[in-house]
Write a protein that holds these residues in place. Structure first.
Motif, PDB file in Angstrom:
ATOM      1  N   MET A   4       0.841  -1.171   0.000  1.00  8.34           N
ATOM      2  CA  MET A   4       0.000   0.000   0.000  1.00  8.34           C
ATOM      3  C   MET A   4       0.893   1.244   0.000  1.00  8.34           C
ATOM      4  O   MET A   4       1.875   1.294   0.726  1.00  8.34           O
ATOM      5  CB  MET A   4      -0.891  -0.013   1.254  1.00  8.34           C
ATOM      6  N   GLU A   5       0.554   2.210  -0.794  1.00  8.67           N
ATOM      7  CA  GLU A   5       1.280   3.479  -0.803  1.00  8.67           C
ATOM      8  C   GLU A   5       0.611   4.453   0.148  1.00  8.67           C
ATOM      9  O   GLU A   5      -0.600   4.400   0.348  1.00  8.67           O
ATOM     10  CB  GLU A   5       1.301   4.071  -2.208  1.00  8.67           C
TER      11      GLU A   5
ATOM     12  N   ALA B 219      -5.511  -0.578  10.188  1.00  7.65           N
ATOM     13  CA  ALA B 219      -6.901  -0.646   9.732  1.00  7.65           C
ATOM     14  C   ALA B 219      -7.825  -0.621  10.952  1.00  7.65           C
ATOM     15  O   ALA B 219      -7.441  -1.039  12.047  1.00  7.65           O
ATOM     16  CB  ALA B 219      -7.131  -1.928   8.936  1.00  7.65           C
ATOM     17  N   TYR B 220      -9.019  -0.103  10.762  1.00 11.55           N
ATOM     18  CA  TYR B 220     -10.009  -0.100  11.834  1.00 11.55           C
ATOM     19  C   TYR B 220     -11.386  -0.328  11.240  1.00 11.55           C
ATOM     20  O   TYR B 220     -11.580  -0.223  10.029  1.00 11.55           O
ATOM     21  CB  TYR B 220      -9.980   1.216  12.622  1.00 11.55           C
TER      22      TYR B 220
ATOM     23  N   GLU C   3      -9.147   5.985   3.698  1.00 10.10           N
ATOM     24  CA  GLU C   3     -10.320   5.705   4.518  1.00 10.10           C
ATOM     25  C   GLU C   3     -10.267   4.252   4.983  1.00 10.10           C
ATOM     26  O   GLU C   3      -9.854   3.367   4.244  1.00 10.10           O
ATOM     27  CB  GLU C   3     -11.587   5.945   3.696  1.00 10.10           C
ATOM     28  N   GLY C   4     -10.651   4.026   6.240  1.00 13.96           N
ATOM     29  CA  GLY C   4     -10.584   2.683   6.818  1.00 13.96           C
ATOM     30  C   GLY C   4      -9.280   2.431   7.555  1.00 13.96           C
ATOM     31  O   GLY C   4      -9.079   1.359   8.115  1.00 13.96           O
TER      32      GLY C   4
ATOM     33  N   ILE D 263      -4.324   9.830  14.164  1.00 16.49           N
ATOM     34  CA  ILE D 263      -4.485  10.692  12.999  1.00 16.49           C
ATOM     35  C   ILE D 263      -5.599  10.084  12.158  1.00 16.49           C
ATOM     36  O   ILE D 263      -5.477   8.962  11.662  1.00 16.49           O
ATOM     37  CB  ILE D 263      -3.190  10.785  12.167  1.00 16.49           C
ATOM     38  N   ASP D 264      -6.695  10.815  12.020  1.00 15.55           N
ATOM     39  CA  ASP D 264      -7.838  10.336  11.252  1.00 15.55           C
ATOM     40  C   ASP D 264      -7.578  10.484   9.755  1.00 15.55           C
ATOM     41  O   ASP D 264      -6.781  11.328   9.324  1.00 15.55           O
ATOM     42  CB  ASP D 264      -9.093  11.123  11.637  1.00 15.55           C
ATOM     43  N   SER D 265      -8.295   9.677   8.955  1.00 18.38           N
ATOM     44  CA  SER D 265      -8.083   9.680   7.508  1.00 18.38           C
ATOM     45  C   SER D 265      -8.489  10.993   6.844  1.00 18.38           C
ATOM     46  O   SER D 265      -8.023  11.292   5.748  1.00 18.38           O
ATOM     47  CB  SER D 265      -8.832   8.515   6.853  1.00 18.38           C
TER      48      SER D 265
END
Length: 144
Positions: A1-2, A115-116, A53-54, A80-82
């Motif tokens: 994943m980048e 991930a969440y 996101e996620g 830190i939120d997306s």
């Protein structure tokens, strides 16, 4: 994943070893910052990140700074939120007995991407029973 970053310094966070889960974040400051015992400061990194996101970014203390100098994070682990696009700044505290100086380029924290899942909170009148029940805060003791 980048993972996309905007960097004021031109450098990116990096993993110190092949098995590292956290990328080192470095201070990006104009002049050294000295933290006296029990003093707090927000340390800029010059980094902005676009977390998918996620996922969330978890900012964690560096164990070497903690054990050798008593340096930690004010909030233990930062999230830190997306959808956050501001500069990553590290809320550092000196729990030690001596002043500690942070210089530009010093590794000050780690960034872990995790991930969440979002959940839907609901109110119920009864929760399922377990063997543990309400036991907490050391109820199993220190020795195993």
């Amino acid at each position: 994943m980048e993972l996309k970053f905007k960097s004021l310094s031109g450098s990116l966070p990096a993993y110190a070893t092949d098995g590292a889960s956290g990328m080192d974040l470095r201070a990006f400051i104009d002049e050294p910052i000295t933290l006296k015992p029990m003093e707090r400061s927000l340390i800029p990194t010059g980094l902005f990140v676009q977390i998918p996101e996620g996922y969330e970014g978890q900012v964690r203390a560096r164990s070497g700074l903690a054990i050798k100098h008593g340096i930690g994070l004010v909030n233990s682990i930062g999230t830190i939120d997306s959808d956050y696009r501001g500069e990553l700044k590290i809320p550092m505290i000196n729990f030690g007995n001596e002043s500690f100086t942070i210089n530009s380029g010093d590794r000050v924290a780690q960034l872990v991407i995790a991930a969440y899942e979002r959940v839907e909170p609901i109110i119920v009148s009864v929760l399922d029973e377990t063997d543990r029940g309400e036991g907490g805060f050391g109820h199993t003791g220190v020795k195993g």
